[in-house]
Design an enzyme around this catalytic site. Structure first.
Site: not given
Ligand code: TPS
Length: 541
Positions: A43, A45, A143, A145, A209, A464, A467
């Site tokens: 993808q 992005r 994340t 990102t 990502v 306890a 536990c």
């Molecule tokens: C298939 N999205 C949700 S979390 C994220 C993104 C871009 C960042 C993850 O980064 N599902 C799909 N594509 C998307 N663009 C999203 C959701 C939106 P990292 O792997 O670095 O934590």
């Protein structure tokens, strides 16, 4: 259109971000390294890129995807997707509404949607199979990102709810990937834990990502990811078997005790103050070495000591960072963790703390009293009186079902204590499968065992006691050698503890001497190792 929707392999879905490329790499070099080593879907992005440049880059990436025979998806920009004849588009909740997207792109393009709520699943199932082809479930973990994301990470348990909603809304056509904070240290656990309760559906893949785009060695990173996705077992307890060879019997229990006596496990307790002294003595009575350590910097060494095991009891809580480090360290070392969610459901604070901890890792055994297991199962959250078990909870069917649900949800061996104790193995031997989950083995198909020994009310009159069953389970599981069975060890611990409790209750003069006699009897029963003489009984329900 080269791909029919059915052919798409969602297993390793790379999403780009040219804002994080390491020096000396380009968007195309990172994508190609991924494609060469097992990425199955790409993808583009690019949130910060102008349209002209976006199109130029997309055309380059499209060439690469064609070369490796992998579909290309464009994020958000439906115009760009159509202009470059991409294979699909991915849209978020704040982007163009799905029905409009479908009208624009026509029936053949793949449409993906970011989903984090049950209501969104209900919506896509109302639209039916012609609209959304797959969903990105997230965000699973924190994340870096996605900047400014308001979403609270849902963890594997949140993803399970989405998978359950897809099943209950009959959205069988819709494929799924998990996304958000996915890296080699959590991917197998996510794939293993995330199965729908009917056992029919698990994630079709993972999407990420930074693990590839920000990697200085994108080829190497992708190879690691690919190997994790292709393996069919998550060996979160390296040297241990999960399944019992057959029904647990006196011989198998005796074998467990022998292994523990010779291996003398180190049992690290992270536990509440009330339990520390008693738990240490119980552990010593079972030939094991207790260490009551909450020092973050030594966890990494402790977990590497042969037969080290962690008991994580949330009765009072060490700093959350320390707990996270401990869970990661024991998981990384593939050593067992026994989790005791003290007071789950007693307060909102305890519930969310325990939920967070449970999202950090994989637990070999989750042991709680009836109120805690009911709370964790979601069957009943309103019956806690402080952190003690509600003794009125005796509905055997309800408690057995709660134990099944906890075992299945956390892919663990669940133990529910009370007048009768319930044990259920939901580990499936560590097996994990993309898409097909447990091949239809549902929550309801799990077997529950009951351990009884009459009522021992005095157990509730000392601190306890619950536990310390945790200490007993951790000692017996931790002491297993390479041929040991974890399930046998958990059952042995429960039988041993209940038998010692009964003997102590018969000879004590009150709660004070019960305390002492419980340790005496654990010590003696363990060292005699004659399970045929134990009074507690095991029954399959
Ligand atoms: C298939 N999205 C949700 S979390 C994220 C993104 C871009 C960042 C993850 O980064 N599902 C799909 N594509 C998307 N663009 C999203 C959701 C939106 P990292 O792997 O670095 O934590």
């Amino acid at each position: 259109m080269v791909f029919t929707k059915k052919e798409v392999d969602y297993s390793l879905y790379l999403v780009t971000d040219s804002g994080m490329l390491p020096e000396g790499t380009t968007l195309c070099s990172q994508v190609e390294a991924g494609l060469q080593n097992g990425v199955t879907l790409v993808q583009i992005r690019e949130k910060e890129t102008d349209t002209k440049l976006f199109i130029e880059e997309a055309l380059e990436v499209r060439k690469l995807c064609t070369k490796y025979n992998v579909p290309l998806i464009i994020n958000d920009r439906i115009d760009v997707a159509m202009a470059i004849k991409a294979d699909g588009v991915h849209v978020g909740q704040d982007d163009m509404p799905i029905p409009m997207v479908r009208d624009l792109v026509g029936p053949d393009m793949i449409i993906g949607w970011s989903v984090g709520k049950i209501s969104e699943v209900e919506q896509l199932s109302q639209w039916g199979p012609k609209y959304v082809d797959y969903i990105g479930i997230g965000t699973l973990f924190p994340t870096q990102t996605k900047k400014n994301s308001k979403k609270v990470p849902m963890g594997p348990q949140g993803a399970i709810e989405i998978l359950n909603a897809l099943e209950s809304n009959n959205a069988t056509w819709c494929r799924t990937v998990g996304i958000g904070g996915l890296h080699p240290d959590n991917i197998q656990r996510v794939l293993y834990q995330c199965t729908s309760s009917n056992g029919k559906r698990s994630l079709d893949g993972i999407s990420l990502v930074s693990d590839i785009m920000a990697s200085k060695d994108a080829a190497g990173s992708t190879k690691i990811l690919r190997a994790l996705l292709d393996s069919t077992t998550y060996e979160f307890d390296k040297s241990l078997k999960f399944d019992s060879e057959g029904p647990v019997n006196h011989q198998s229990i005796s074998n467990v005790i022998k292994q523990v006596s010779s291996n003398r496990p180190l049992v690290q307790h992270i536990t509440n103050k009330v339990h520390q002294n008693f738990g240490a003595n119980v552990t010593l009575a079972l030939g094991s070495s207790p260490i009551m350590s909450e020092i973050e910097s030594e966890v990494g060494e402790l977990c590497k000591i042969p037969n080290a095991t962690l008991l994580l009891n949330t009765g009072s809580v060490a700093p959350i960072e320390m707990l996270r480090t401990a869970v990661h360290a024991y998981n990384e070392e593939r050593r067992p963790i026994v989790f005791d969610p003290v007071g789950y459901s007693a307060t909102t604070t305890r519930r969310s703390l325990n939920d967070s901890l449970l999202s950090y890792g994989q637990f070999t055994c989750v042991k709680g009293n009836s109120s805690e297991i009911l709370g964790l199962s979601g069957l009943n959250r309103d019956n806690m009186k402080g952190v003690d078990a509600d003794t009125s909870l005796t509905d055997i069917k309800l408690l057995a079902q709660a134990t099944r649900i906890v075992a299945f949800k956390y892919k663990t061996i669940a133990v529910c204590t009370g007048q009768t104790d319930f044990i259920c193995d939901g580990t499936f031997g560590g097996e994990l499968h993309l898409s097909t989950a447990t091949n239809g083995s549902s929550v309801d198909s799990l077997t529950v065992f009951a351990v009884s020994n009459g009522d021992i009310p005095i157990m509730g009159d000392i601190t306890a006691s619950g536990c310390s069953l945790g200490s007993t389970i951790a000692s017996l599981v931790g002491g297993l050698g390479p041929s040991g069975s974890v399930f046998d060890a958990v059952v042995s611990a429960v039988l041993l503890y209940k038998s010692a409790g009964k003997l102590a209750s018969e000879t004590c003069e009150g709660s004070g001497s019960f305390h002492v006699k419980l340790i005496d009897n654990l010590y003696n029963l363990f060292n005699e190792n004659e399970p045929s003489k134990w009074s507690a009984t095991l029954q399959q329900l």
